[in-house]
Design an enzyme around this catalytic site. Structure first.
Site, PDB file in Angstrom:
ATOM      1  CG  ASP A 107      -0.298   0.043   2.554  1.00 18.97           C
ATOM      2  OD1 ASP A 107       0.768  -0.846   2.555  1.00 18.97           O
ATOM      3  OD2 ASP A 107      -0.686   1.018   3.479  1.00 18.97           O
ATOM      4  CD  GLU A 172       4.312   0.892   6.706  1.00 16.78           C
ATOM      5  OE1 GLU A 172       4.892   1.369   7.706  1.00 16.78           O
ATOM      6  OE2 GLU A 172       3.679   1.969   5.866  1.00 16.78           O
TER       7      GLU A 172
END
Length: 493
Positions: A107, A172
């Site tokens: 991400d 994250e």
């Protein structure tokens, strides 16, 4: 394995990686094109699509892949949003080989062309040897470099020197929601045979010299709220006759740090370990350009004038930063209002041996003491909504020895051993829960601009990073085998 055979093997591996640079860059281009922004809810499906792409790539390697469903989470507006699955992948089960678990995330932070990017952030663009694109260095590039290194062994039909496990997540940048619970659940299962854990989700300290990271600071975030009533007041009607909350708050915030940067909260330094001469010498050999760091920051002057003092205060000593004030008027122009309630926001980056609960108590007692001296009738509330602990590893661990040798082979220089002034919760999380050796093994340079406009990874670092991971597989295998042979000899004796 003889040194000459090892050198020939490395040469074969490195030649393959050089010959397939274009393929590896195309792979990164495909991944960067996915707008896997985990922060913005409307892009959640793109994150989930990115997880499927990464899983497919591991499956193509021959790995067993499990996409673990983490359920959903609730947004502040009450909306339920699905969490992206976490990839648990596994390749190789040779009992003679060490098992290395790699953590990464796919991400990214939000990015728009009109934020100040020179190029479209979701079209990987090469300019002067740099590959620009969101996620190029944080963290799609390093994740792919590791996968490319594994793929090289398979393409050359070489025996895998280690068993691989993969933990790849898609949240994250939004706090790794659900990951800690998953690690706890899998501690006795997926992680039961893991020997080492490698994370490549940070940067070198220098633009040119490789580094290995062995520690990071924690972060304790605080809100300090001052309230005088239920509504804002007109400064012409009430100015000069009441205790204004913003005045109280500014006095409280001003009491936290002196002009030299030293935190003024009593007892805050009590648990900080004394600096040894051996440790101080570590800082002397580190490559760090003060002027370059100053230019990157855009500031005119630092609080300290030497490299050693700067690094010590970035990594080894706690720091306190004030981030903002909620409730105060901040729009352009003037609004002559006295806000009824204001909230100051600050954080303390704490270092090893500092206890979060003690830090919170020290902060509360200090602020309450300062506030009481003002004789203000306003209400004070101090809270710590977020607390992350620091992380510290042993540079003499086999992981660091193997990585150091790999870096020497590929880059022909010994790496700097550095800490990170920011907070890396995932390193501490793995170390605490899985209880195995953890190493931060960056391949990105200091000027890569993670989280910023024009994020990039250089072609050189991406390709040489792939080589250094491949060399590391060979080195950790040799070291692990040597350790076991030594242990068995001592046991037999």
């Amino acid at each position: 394995m003889s040194s000459s055979f090892s050198s020939m093997l490395e040469m074969e591996i490195f030649q393959y990686i050089d010959a397939h640079q274009s393929d590896f860059i195309e792979d990164l281009k495909e991944w960067v094109a996915v707008e896997s922004d985990s922060v913005q809810p409307h892009l959640r499906q793109e994150v989930i699509r990115m997880m499927a792409l990464a899983a497919d790539r591991l499956t193509a390697l021959g790995a067993t892949v499990n996409l673990v469903n983490l359920g959903s989470h609730q947004l502040p507006d009450g909306q339920d949003l699905p969490l992206p699955p976490v990839i648990l992948g596994e390749l190789g089960k040779d009992p003679q080989n060490p098992t290395v678990c790699f953590y990464g995330h796919v991400d990214v932070q939000p990015a728009k062309k009109d934020d100040g990017w020179k190029t479209d952030p979701y079209i990987l663009t090469e300019i002067n040897g740099n590959l620009y694109g969101r996620g190029a260095t944080d963290n799609k590039g390093p994740v792919l470099a590791w996968i490319n290194a594994v793929e090289t062994f398979r393409a050359l039909e070489l025996a895998m020197p280690v068993n691989f496990k993969f933990v790849i997540e898609g949240m994250e940048e939004a706090g790794s929601l659900g990951l800690e619970k998953l690690l706890e659940e899998e501690k006795q299962h997926f992680f039961c045979d893991v020997d080492y854990i490698v994370i490549s989700d940070n940067l070198w300290l220098s633009n040119k010299k490789p580094a290995l990271t062995y520690g990071s600071r924690g972060n304790a975030c605080f809100f300090v709220e001052v309230e005088c009533g239920s509504k804002d007041l007109h400064s012409g009607t009430f100015g000069g006759i009441i205790h204004e909350p913003l005045m109280d708050l500014i006095a409280l915030l001003d009491s936290l740090v002196d002009p030299t940067g030293r935190i003024q909260i009593p007892g805050i330094y009590d648990s900080v370990a004394a600096l040894t001469e051996k440790e101080r010498k570590l800082y002397e050999s580190i490559e760090f350009d003060l002027e370059e760091h100053k230019n990157n920051s855009g500031v005119k002057k630092f609080l300290y004038g030497t490299k050693e003092e700067i690094l010590l205060h970035l990594w080894r000593y706690p720091s306190l930063s004030i981030h903002g004030i909620e409730g105060a008027f901040h729009e352009p122009g003037i609004k002559t209002v006295i806000p009824a309630k204001v909230i100051g926001k600050f954080s303390i980056r704490q270092v090893p041996h500092m206890d979060l609960s003690v830090v919170k108590q020290q902060v509360v007692e200090h602020l309450e003491g300062v506030f009481s001296k003002r004789n203000s009738p306003n209400k004070l509330k101090v809270s710590m909504p977020l607390g992350a602990k620091p992380w510290l590893a042993d540079v003499n661990d086999p992981l660091y020895k193997a990585a150091r040798r790999a870096i020497k082979t590929v880059f022909e220089v010994d790496p700097d051993f550095i800490r990170d002034g920011s907070t890396i919760p995932v390193a501490r999380m793995f170390q605490t829960i899985v209880q195995k050796s953890v190493m931060m093994f960056p391949i990105g340079a200091a000027d890569d601009g993670e989280h910023s406009q024009n994020e990039k990874i250089s072609r050189h670092n991406y390709i040489e990073g792939t080589k250094v991971f491949a060399a590391f597989f060979l080195e950790i295998s040799k070291l692990h085998q040597h350790l076991h042979e030594t242990y068995n000899m001592e046991t037999n004796n």
